[in-house]
Design a protein around this motif. Structure first.
Motif, PDB file in Angstrom:
ATOM      1  N   ALA A  62       0.834  -1.209   0.000  1.00 48.12           N
ATOM      2  CA  ALA A  62       0.000   0.000   0.000  1.00 48.12           C
ATOM      3  C   ALA A  62       0.869   1.258   0.000  1.00 48.12           C
ATOM      4  N   PHE A  63       2.028   1.168   0.642  1.00 49.89           N
ATOM      5  CA  PHE A  63       2.968   2.298   0.659  1.00 49.89           C
ATOM      6  C   PHE A  63       3.414   2.624  -0.778  1.00 49.89           C
ATOM      7  N   ASN A 115       2.851   5.489  -6.144  1.00 48.03           N
ATOM      8  CA  ASN A 115       2.598   5.407  -7.587  1.00 48.03           C
ATOM      9  C   ASN A 115       1.297   6.095  -7.993  1.00 48.03           C
ATOM     10  N   GLN A 116       0.370   6.154  -7.070  1.00 41.14           N
ATOM     11  CA  GLN A 116      -0.893   6.844  -7.362  1.00 41.14           C
ATOM     12  C   GLN A 116      -0.846   8.296  -6.895  1.00 41.14           C
ATOM     13  N   ILE A 130       6.700  15.356  -2.625  1.00 40.42           N
ATOM     14  CA  ILE A 130       7.069  14.339  -3.611  1.00 40.42           C
ATOM     15  C   ILE A 130       5.851  13.941  -4.452  1.00 40.42           C
ATOM     16  N   LEU A 131       4.735  13.710  -3.783  1.00 36.83           N
ATOM     17  CA  LEU A 131       3.570  13.173  -4.486  1.00 36.83           C
ATOM     18  C   LEU A 131       2.819  14.239  -5.285  1.00 36.83           C
ATOM     19  N   ILE A 167       7.572   3.593  -8.898  1.00 44.12           N
ATOM     20  CA  ILE A 167       8.506   2.724  -8.168  1.00 44.12           C
ATOM     21  C   ILE A 167       7.936   1.317  -8.141  1.00 44.12           C
ATOM     22  N   ARG A 168       8.739   0.366  -8.594  1.00 49.16           N
ATOM     23  CA  ARG A 168       8.316  -1.033  -8.530  1.00 49.16           C
ATOM     24  C   ARG A 168       9.039  -1.681  -7.360  1.00 49.16           C
ATOM     25  N   CYS A 169       8.260  -2.224  -6.441  1.00 49.75           N
ATOM     26  CA  CYS A 169       8.839  -2.892  -5.260  1.00 49.75           C
ATOM     27  C   CYS A 169       8.941  -4.391  -5.530  1.00 49.75           C
TER      28      CYS A 169
END
Lengths: 140, 140
Positions: A14-15, A20-21, A60-61, A69-71
């Motif tokens: 969710a972080f 990303n959203q 940032i957002l 960012i892909r985790c």
């Protein structure tokens, strides 16, 4: 999977979804509200305290060019009411390594600390603390 | 100062003393023995598990050129039986930022995670997650 482990993985996902959203409200809700928090964005000093940390995330957002960012490779370490996840953050062709620490607050796992920084290699790690090769030199 | 805070600061200082004295035995005793541990040395992937983490420290501390690390600006965040410290690690003229996580194990504060990485600036931090400036680009 242990139910706490599932919940921590979900909170960790969710972080990155919030990043990303570009969802500042969701990001705010993921962090502990009473317990002390801190955040180390890549390359920068530690931010301490909820107000300073959330201000950084809002900045940032709100950036329309904020990257996706892909985790991946998330692994969880649980200690009763606290836990941390280490994972890889991929931004374009760059990989970072992150530590996300969680505590149990009001029946849910909440973030209390995020530390992300550069990673030089995805190969098997090796010790690299040498005086003639300061860590940042490893990145060249 | 809260007695737990004093103990955590002391454990954090002992960690850097062990590095500076190249004392593998002391380093081993500072880490949790039963709880899961991990370690992210500057620029490298996460090491997981006590065996892998201690092997890395033995390799680092057996290096006669291992640098002296000065720890400063340590701040502690405590959550009942867990805590983390953020601090600056100065190696020669380079500064790193570190997160050291501790848990209470058998009546003592023990390290379960260390994450150190480069820091680009000691000025007031700012958000730096931009697509055209990947974090490692901030270090140049």
């Amino acid at each position: 999977m242990d139910p706490h482990e599932s919940e921590i993985f979900a909170a960790n996902s969710a972080f990155y979804d919030a990043i990303n959203q570009r969802d500042s409200e969701s990001m705010d809700g993921l962090w502990a509200s009473d317990a002390p928090v801190a955040c180390i964005h890549p390359g920068w000093s530690a931010l301490e305290g909820r107000e300073q940390v959330m201000e950084s995330w809002r900045a940032i957002l709100s950036n329309p060019e904020a990257p996706h960012i892909r985790c991946s490779e998330a692994s969880t370490h649980i200690y009763e009411k606290s836990a941390f996840v280490v994972c890889i953050e991929s931004i374009d062709l760059n990989d970072l390594v992150a530590t996300n620490m969680f505590i149990r607050e009001n029946g849910a796992w909440k973030i209390v600390h995020h530390h992300a920084g550069p990673i030089a290699s995805r190969r098997a790690p090796r010790p690299s603390r040498g005086p003639s090769r300061p860590p940042r030199g490893d990145l060249n």
